[in-house]
Design an enzyme around this catalytic site. Sequence first.
Site, mmCIF file in Angstrom:
data_model
loop_
_atom_site.group_PDB
_atom_site.id
_atom_site.type_symbol
_atom_site.label_atom_id
_atom_site.label_comp_id
_atom_site.label_asym_id
_atom_site.label_seq_id
_atom_site.Cartn_x
_atom_site.Cartn_y
_atom_site.Cartn_z
ATOM 1 N N ARG A 60 0.827 -1.097 0.036
ATOM 2 C CA ARG A 60 0.027 -0.086 0.021
ATOM 3 C C ARG A 60 0.899 1.107 -0.065
ATOM 4 O O ARG A 60 0.513 2.270 0.624
ATOM 5 C CB ARG A 60 -0.872 0.035 1.152
ATOM 6 N N GLU A 61 1.965 1.217 -0.634
ATOM 7 C CA GLU A 61 2.813 2.307 -0.566
ATOM 8 C C GLU A 61 2.398 3.546 -1.277
ATOM 9 O O GLU A 61 2.449 4.785 -0.730
ATOM 10 C CB GLU A 61 3.924 1.939 -1.678
ATOM 11 N N ASN A 121 -16.769 -3.367 -4.866
ATOM 12 C CA ASN A 121 -16.692 -2.612 -3.906
ATOM 13 C C ASN A 121 -15.737 -1.423 -4.051
ATOM 14 O O ASN A 121 -15.194 -0.742 -2.834
ATOM 15 C CB ASN A 121 -16.099 -3.520 -2.807
ATOM 16 N N ILE A 149 -25.930 3.412 15.188
ATOM 17 C CA ILE A 149 -25.950 2.214 14.104
ATOM 18 C C ILE A 149 -24.919 1.283 14.687
ATOM 19 O O ILE A 149 -25.191 0.076 14.268
ATOM 20 C CB ILE A 149 -25.546 2.492 12.817
ATOM 21 N N SER A 171 -20.957 1.211 15.866
ATOM 22 C CA SER A 171 -19.691 1.359 16.117
ATOM 23 C C SER A 171 -19.515 3.012 16.812
ATOM 24 O O SER A 171 -20.284 3.914 16.203
ATOM 25 C CB SER A 171 -18.655 1.202 15.156
ATOM 26 N N ARG A 180 -8.326 4.335 0.799
ATOM 27 C CA ARG A 180 -8.946 3.408 1.556
ATOM 28 C C ARG A 180 -8.770 2.035 1.115
ATOM 29 O O ARG A 180 -9.154 1.972 -0.499
ATOM 30 C CB ARG A 180 -10.301 3.683 1.948
ATOM 31 N N ASP A 239 -26.745 -6.434 10.695
ATOM 32 C CA ASP A 239 -26.304 -5.389 9.577
ATOM 33 C C ASP A 239 -26.341 -6.257 8.073
ATOM 34 O O ASP A 239 -25.530 -7.293 8.089
ATOM 35 C CB ASP A 239 -25.232 -4.883 9.799
ATOM 36 N N CYS A 290 -26.183 0.168 4.318
ATOM 37 C CA CYS A 290 -25.782 1.399 3.542
ATOM 38 C C CYS A 290 -25.855 1.471 1.924
ATOM 39 O O CYS A 290 -26.599 0.541 1.483
ATOM 40 C CB CYS A 290 -24.066 1.333 3.560
ATOM 41 N N HIS A 306 -20.146 10.461 7.223
ATOM 42 C CA HIS A 306 -18.790 10.564 6.416
ATOM 43 C C HIS A 306 -18.015 11.956 6.526
ATOM 44 O O HIS A 306 -17.143 12.093 5.975
ATOM 45 C CB HIS A 306 -19.200 10.134 5.046
HETATM 46 N N1 GLN Z 1 -22.775 -1.641 12.722
HETATM 47 C C1 GLN Z 1 -21.949 -1.295 11.949
HETATM 48 C C2 GLN Z 1 -21.143 -0.039 12.298
HETATM 49 O O1 GLN Z 1 -21.823 0.821 12.918
HETATM 50 C C3 GLN Z 1 -22.326 -0.927 10.463
HETATM 51 C C4 GLN Z 1 -21.265 -0.431 9.651
HETATM 52 C C5 GLN Z 1 -22.007 -0.232 8.247
HETATM 53 O O2 GLN Z 1 -23.113 -0.332 8.072
HETATM 54 N N2 GLN Z 1 -21.092 -0.312 7.051
HETATM 55 O O3 GLN Z 1 -20.174 0.288 12.210
HETATM 56 ZN ZN ZN Z 2 -23.845 1.564 7.173
#
Ligand code: GLN
Ligand code: ZN
Length: 758
Positions: free
Chosen positions: A15-16, A119, A432, A434, A516, A600, A644, A695
Amino acid sequence: MKNSVIGYPRIGAFRELKFEVEKYFLKQSSQEELIALSKDLKEKHWQDLKSANIDFIPCNDFSFYDNTLDTAVLFNVVAQRYKALKLNHLDEYFAQARGYQGKFGDEKALAMKKWFNTNYHYIEPECDDAEVIDLVGDKIFKDFIEAKNLNINPKPVIHGIFTFFKLIRFKDEDTKQKAKEKLLQAYIKLLNRFNDLEATWLSFDEPCLVFDLNKQELKLFNDFYQELLKHKGGIKILIQSYFGDIRDAYESVLKLDIDGLGLDFIEGDYNINLLENFGFHRNKILFAGIINGRNIYKNNYKKTIDLIHKIKNYAPNIVLSTSCSLLHVPYSIQNENKLDEKYLNHFAFAKEKLQELNELKILLTSKDFNKEKFFIQNQILLANSLNKNNLKVQESIKTLSKEKCIREPEFKERKILQQSILKLPILPTTTIGSFPQTKEVRSNRLAFKQNKINIDTYTSFNRNKIKECIKIQEEIGLDVLVHGEFERNDMVEYFGENLEGFLFTQNAWVQSYGTRCVKPPIIWGDVSRKKTITVEYAKFAQSQSQKIVKGMLTGPVTILNWSFPREDISLRESALQIALAIQEEVLDLENAGIKIIQIDEAALREKLPLRKSKWHTYLEWAILAFNVTHYKVKAQTQIHTHMCYSEFSDIIKEINAMDADVISFEASRSNLDLLNALKAVNFKTDIGPGVYDIHSPRIPSIDELKNVIKKILNKFEKEKIWINPDCGLKTRNYEEVVASLKNLVQASLELRKELQNE
Ligand code: GLN
Ligand code: ZN
C-alpha cells in the site's frame, strides 16, 4: 496467440501509494516525492507484465486517486467552484476527490459512487459548463511515453466516451446536450494526439454496455462511435467491456469500424450465446476475458481451454485477457508468509494471474508442453477438498426455503408485543453500532493479535471501553444503546475470524476508494460457528445499563459480499451456510436476554446484478439468507437491520420481505427519493432513515435535524420512525460524535413535545 491485461493494481504490494498520498495530504511530503513514487510503482508493474510475457500492457491504469476523476480532468470536466480555488493542478484534483478546506476556500468533495457492482468507488464528475470541455490534460500521454522509454509498447486505456458521458452528473439537460458534441471533439483530439505519438492500440473501456440499454442509449452509443471512428487514423481501436454480457449493444458493436472487442466470459456467460447467435468477424480480434479479475482462486485450465475452443469456433482471432481490471484483486501471494502452502497453492492474485495468462498461451500454442500432466496437476489442486466436508451444514441448507423460514406472528402483532416490553417513546433515538475507533482501541487489538498482552488484559480493556461508551450514551440521553464494537477490526473480518471456513491474509489489500483499502477474507470451506461470538460482550454491555442495549451482528449477505467467495459451490449455498451460523448466534443472544438484535446487511444492495433479469435469482437467496438468521426468534425480540448505500427504491418490496422490525439506512444524501419510494409501497417495517451524514466531520445543528425529521414525519406516522445517524461512527472522533448526538437527541425531544401538544 497473444494475451492482454485490462488494468493492474496500483496501490503497491504494501500500500505504498496509499501511505505516500496520505503523507501528501498531511503536507509531510512533496508533489515531487509523490510523483517519484508513482513512477517507481508504474515501472515495477510494467516490469511484472513484461516478465510474464504479456503482449498488451496497459498504461494510464495508474491513478493517484481514481481513473474516472482522471478522465474528467483530462477533458476539463471540472466544476467551476473547484477552479475558483485557484489551486495547483494536483491540489485541484484532490480537492474534487476529498474536498478542500483552507486559505483558498471551502468546498465539499464530489460525490463518491459504487463502481458497478464492485466494492470500488469512483468520483462522480460534475459538469456545470459544457463549453469548457476540451482535451487539456496530459497524464495519459506522459504515461504512454514513460512506458515507451522502458521499451514497452503500451496499450493506453481510458473510459470510452459512452461510459464516461453516462457517469457525469450534468448541471441541467441543456448542458448535457451540449456536452455530447464537445466531448466528441475532445475524444477526436485524443485520437489525433495518439496518432502523432504513433500508438498501435487504444482501449476504450465501455463497462456501461453491460447494463440494460434502451433505444436512445444505443443510439447515443452508435452516434458517438460512428463519428469518433472516422478519426482513428492509424490506430487500432479496442472497445473493452466487462462485468457482464453486452446483449443489447452487441449487434451495433459488430457494425462499427473497430479492430478489437473485449468481452467478459466470466461474469458475462451470455456472451458466448451472442457469438453463437450473431457470429463475429474473421478479421477482427476478440479479447476474450477468461481469467477472473474479481476473484482469487486459481484458474481451472481444462475448463478454460474448452471455453477458448468454443469461442474460437466463432472468432478465430483471439487474444487471451482478464475479465476486467485486476484492480479488484490483491497484488501478489508472494507477500503472504503466514498462510500455509496447502492453501496458498490454490490462489492467484494479480501477479499470479499474469502467470496464468502466460501458461494458457503456452498450453495453447506449444507442442512440446506436456499438457496432460499439466492438466492433471491443475485438476488435483482444484479438487483438493480440505475443510469442505461439513456434511451437517450441507444437509441443513437443503431444508431451507422461503416457505419454511417465515417468522411468526406477523409484524403488526409483534410490534404490539415488543412495545409492551421495550416501552420506548415515539421517535426513539439510537446509533448504528460502532463508536470511534481511537488509537488506543486499535493498539489494544494489535497488541493482543501480536501476543503482547494476554486475553484478560485485552478483554478488560474492551470492557472498560464498553462501560465508558454506555455512560456517554446515557449522558447524551439516547434511548437504545450500543456497546460500541471496540473488539471489531472490521464488521466482516471479525465474524469471519470466529467462523469455521474462512482464511485471512496479511497483505491482500484491495483499493476501495482513494487511499482506503480493504482486506477481504477468503471463504475457503464449509462455514459453521465454532463458538459463541458476541454473546459475552453483549451481556456485559446490557449489565451496565437499565436501558436496552442492542446486540450487533453482521448479516450473511454482507459477510459473503465483502469476502472472496468459493467457486466450487454457489453463492446461494455459501450465503445459506453463513446464515445458519448467524442464526445460532441470534438465538444465543436472545437466550442471554438481549431484547433488540441488529443484523447489518450493509452490502446487500451492492451486489444487486447489473441486469434486471438477474435480480430475481439474487434477491431470492439474499432475502432467504437474511430470513434464515432471524425467523426462529420469539415475537418479543425486536430485529433491526441496517443498510448502507440505500439506493433501493426499485427493490423495496424485497427489502420489506426481509421481515425485520426496524431498518435504518444511509440516506442523508438521497433521503427524499427513498422516503417517497417507501411511502409508495406502504412499507411495513419501521424505519430509521439516517438524519445526518457521518462521512463528514460537520456537526448538524438541532434545527437542521428537526427539519430533516419533520420531512420524515410528513410522510409517515410518528410511531413508525426511529432517529439515528446514517451509519456507524467508527471513523469520527468523540468530540464530533458527542456534539452531533446531543443535537440529535435534543431534536427528537423537542419534536416529541411538539407532537404531544398538537
Ligand atoms: N454496525 C456497523 C457499524 O456501526 C455498521 C457499519 C456499516 O453499515 N458499514 O460500524
Ligand atoms: Zn452503514
